[in-house]
Design a protein around this motif. Structure first.
Motif, PDB file in Angstrom:
ATOM      1  N   GLU A 255      37.926  27.142  41.573  1.00 50.31           N
ATOM      2  CA  GLU A 255      36.635  26.486  41.379  1.00 50.31           C
ATOM      3  C   GLU A 255      35.512  27.498  41.184  1.00 50.31           C
ATOM      4  N   GLY A 256      35.656  28.669  41.771  1.00 49.68           N
ATOM      5  CA  GLY A 256      34.621  29.684  41.650  1.00 49.68           C
ATOM      6  C   GLY A 256      34.737  30.539  40.405  1.00 49.68           C
ATOM      7  N   ARG A 257      35.788  30.338  39.607  1.00 54.16           N
ATOM      8  CA  ARG A 257      36.014  31.189  38.432  1.00 54.16           C
ATOM      9  C   ARG A 257      36.319  30.351  37.196  1.00 54.16           C
ATOM     10  N   ILE A 258      35.605  29.277  37.020  1.00 54.59           N
ATOM     11  CA  ILE A 258      35.882  28.382  35.902  1.00 54.59           C
ATOM     12  C   ILE A 258      35.659  29.077  34.569  1.00 54.59           C
ATOM     13  N   GLU A 259      34.605  29.879  34.453  1.00 54.83           N
ATOM     14  CA  GLU A 259      34.301  30.521  33.179  1.00 54.83           C
ATOM     15  C   GLU A 259      35.293  31.631  32.844  1.00 54.83           C
ATOM     16  N   ASP A 260      35.962  32.172  33.831  1.00 57.67           N
ATOM     17  CA  ASP A 260      36.929  33.257  33.618  1.00 57.67           C
ATOM     18  C   ASP A 260      38.181  32.954  34.432  1.00 57.67           C
ATOM     19  N   PRO A 261      39.037  32.050  33.923  1.00 58.34           N
ATOM     20  CA  PRO A 261      40.212  31.612  34.688  1.00 58.34           C
ATOM     21  C   PRO A 261      41.095  32.774  35.125  1.00 58.34           C
ATOM     22  N   THR A 262      41.545  32.712  36.361  1.00 59.32           N
ATOM     23  CA  THR A 262      42.391  33.756  36.924  1.00 59.32           C
ATOM     24  C   THR A 262      43.865  33.399  36.724  1.00 59.32           C
ATOM     25  N   PRO A 263      44.665  34.291  36.145  1.00 58.56           N
ATOM     26  CA  PRO A 263      46.096  34.008  35.972  1.00 58.56           C
ATOM     27  C   PRO A 263      46.764  33.751  37.322  1.00 58.56           C
ATOM     28  N   VAL A 264      47.780  32.906  37.302  1.00 59.18           N
ATOM     29  CA  VAL A 264      48.457  32.525  38.544  1.00 59.18           C
ATOM     30  C   VAL A 264      48.997  33.731  39.306  1.00 59.18           C
ATOM     31  N   PRO A 265      49.645  34.709  38.656  1.00 57.23           N
ATOM     32  CA  PRO A 265      50.142  35.855  39.418  1.00 57.23           C
ATOM     33  C   PRO A 265      49.032  36.587  40.176  1.00 57.23           C
ATOM     34  N   ARG A 266      47.840  36.688  39.557  1.00 57.04           N
ATOM     35  CA  ARG A 266      46.730  37.359  40.239  1.00 57.04           C
ATOM     36  C   ARG A 266      46.231  36.521  41.413  1.00 57.04           C
ATOM     37  N   VAL A 267      46.186  35.203  41.234  1.00 54.76           N
ATOM     38  CA  VAL A 267      45.804  34.319  42.346  1.00 54.76           C
ATOM     39  C   VAL A 267      46.737  34.556  43.526  1.00 54.76           C
ATOM     40  N   CYS A 268      48.010  34.622  43.234  1.00 56.69           N
ATOM     41  CA  CYS A 268      48.996  34.816  44.301  1.00 56.69           C
ATOM     42  C   CYS A 268      48.817  36.158  44.997  1.00 56.69           C
ATOM     43  N   ARG A 269      48.535  37.200  44.201  1.00 57.10           N
ATOM     44  CA  ARG A 269      48.339  38.518  44.805  1.00 57.10           C
ATOM     45  C   ARG A 269      47.109  38.524  45.715  1.00 57.10           C
ATOM     46  N   GLU A 270      46.027  37.901  45.257  1.00 57.90           N
ATOM     47  CA  GLU A 270      44.795  37.877  46.056  1.00 57.90           C
ATOM     48  C   GLU A 270      44.967  37.078  47.337  1.00 57.90           C
TER      49      GLU A 270
END
Length: 354
Positions: free
Chosen positions: A234-249
């Motif tokens: 929700e905080g990165r709508i303009e620059d979607p984060t790839p799923v692998p990076r979401v998982c790492r974070e």
């Protein structure tokens, strides 16, 4: 001595409230604002509140549920001067162009009348030049459009704000909390507490309380990793984060997060991310003058054709057909594209045979 008493606010005097109704206002919100005053009069030894309904031109103003309220002219001579003015606007109020109302609001502001912007009623005050550089709120679904139209405003997601000169209210049940706050300040917290008991509203919520506790299923029954992922997306709508990076974070495996999304939300994290961005696009289309290409880019879509195709699939309308959230020709509003609607549609699709 309490802060309210020090300010001379706890009184037995009658407080007069004028509700300014913009066509298609939310009736539930209006009721939430009115009922605490009615109950205050019921509980107190004498009348504490009076209210009336006004509009730019005397008429029966329709609410979004089809019921109408008889209103007087905002500036009609002979009407008592209000102590509080609450402008109630919902569907379409972001396109309001009403010089007569704007003049009356500015005149009332100079007379030190307390103002309340309810839901999209905030646009009336913004266009009248009364909320420059102020922290404001509105209904969460329309915050993106307001922030885009008025970048100088600090648009925050909370139930209500009590900043002067204009209080703001997100609508719905937030109106009840705001009015309990006002009653407490004017007539004492004991009366506000007894009103809350009468309507069985506990706990009374503070201004900074969040509007949403179930954003796309983001409630307590959903796994904390899923809720954290939703908040990140929700905080990165303009620059979607790839799923692998979401998982790492988040420190969680992709396989686990995908499994949790399917279990708790019913769709994949990629599907949820796209739906979130399309919901954001819909608000920008209906409440700003951004071009479709600009909206597509603002929502993280690299291809405008893919954006248009995805939008049509989600909302059964082309982006060009969504410049009004509630078209004038439609008898009732429709707001498809929720997670619920997405899942219902997916379940109705016939499964391909192996």
């Amino acid at each position: 001595m309490t802060e309210a008493a020090e300010a001379g606010a706890v009184t037995g005097e009658v407080t007069r409230v004028s509700f300014v109704l913009i066509p298609r206002f939310n009736m539930m919100t209006l009721t939430m604002l009115m009922e605490p005053m009615r109950i205050a009069n019921y509980l107190a030894p004498h009348k504490l509140y009076e209210w009336d309904f006004r509009a730019s031109a005397a008429s029966h103003v329709p609410g979004s549920n089809g019921l109408s309220v008889a209103c007087r002219n905002v500036d009609e001579e002979g009407l008592p001067k209000p102590d509080i003015i609450a402008v109630c606007g919902s569907w379409g109020a972001e396109h309001l162009n009403d010089p007569r109302l704007f003049r009356w609001l500015r005149k009332s502001a100079r007379a030190q009348v307390q103002m309340i912007a309810v839901e999209l009623g905030i646009y009336a005050f913004a266009k009248a030049g009364l909320v420059a550089d102020q922290k404001v709120t509105t209904h969460w679904s329309m915050m993106a459009g307001l922030a885009e139209a008025y970048p100088d405003l600090e648009v925050v997601e909370q139930l209500y704000s009590v900043d002067k000169p204009v209080m703001t209210c997100a609508g719905g049940t937030a109106g009840l909390d705001l009015m309990l706050h006002i009653v407490g300040r004017k007539n004492g917290d004991q009366l506000a507490a007894e009103i809350a008991n009468q309507v069985m509203h506990h706990p009374r919520r503070l201004p900074e309380s969040l509007q949403r506790h179930a954003s796309g299923g983001k409630h307590d029954d959903v796994h904390q990793d899923v809720r954290a992922a939703m908040t990140l997306l929700e905080g990165r709508i303009e620059d979607p984060t790839p799923v692998p990076r979401v998982c790492r974070e988040l420190g969680v495996s992709q396989r686990k997060l995908e499994r949790l999304f399917k279990r708790d939300i019913g769709c994949t994290i990629v599907q949820y991310s796209k739906l979130l961005r399309l919901q954001y696009a819909r608000v920008l289309l209906s409440s700003t003058r951004m071009s479709i290409r600009e909206v597509s880019a603002a929502c993280g879509f690299n291809s405008m054709s893919y954006f248009s195709q995805s939008f049509l699939q989600a909302f059964s309308k082309k982006p060009s057909e969504y410049r009004q959230a509630w078209p004038e020709a439609d008898a009732a509003p429709s707001w498809p594209g929720t997670v619920y609607a997405f899942l219902q549609t997916a379940r109705k699709k016939p499964r391909k045979r192996a």
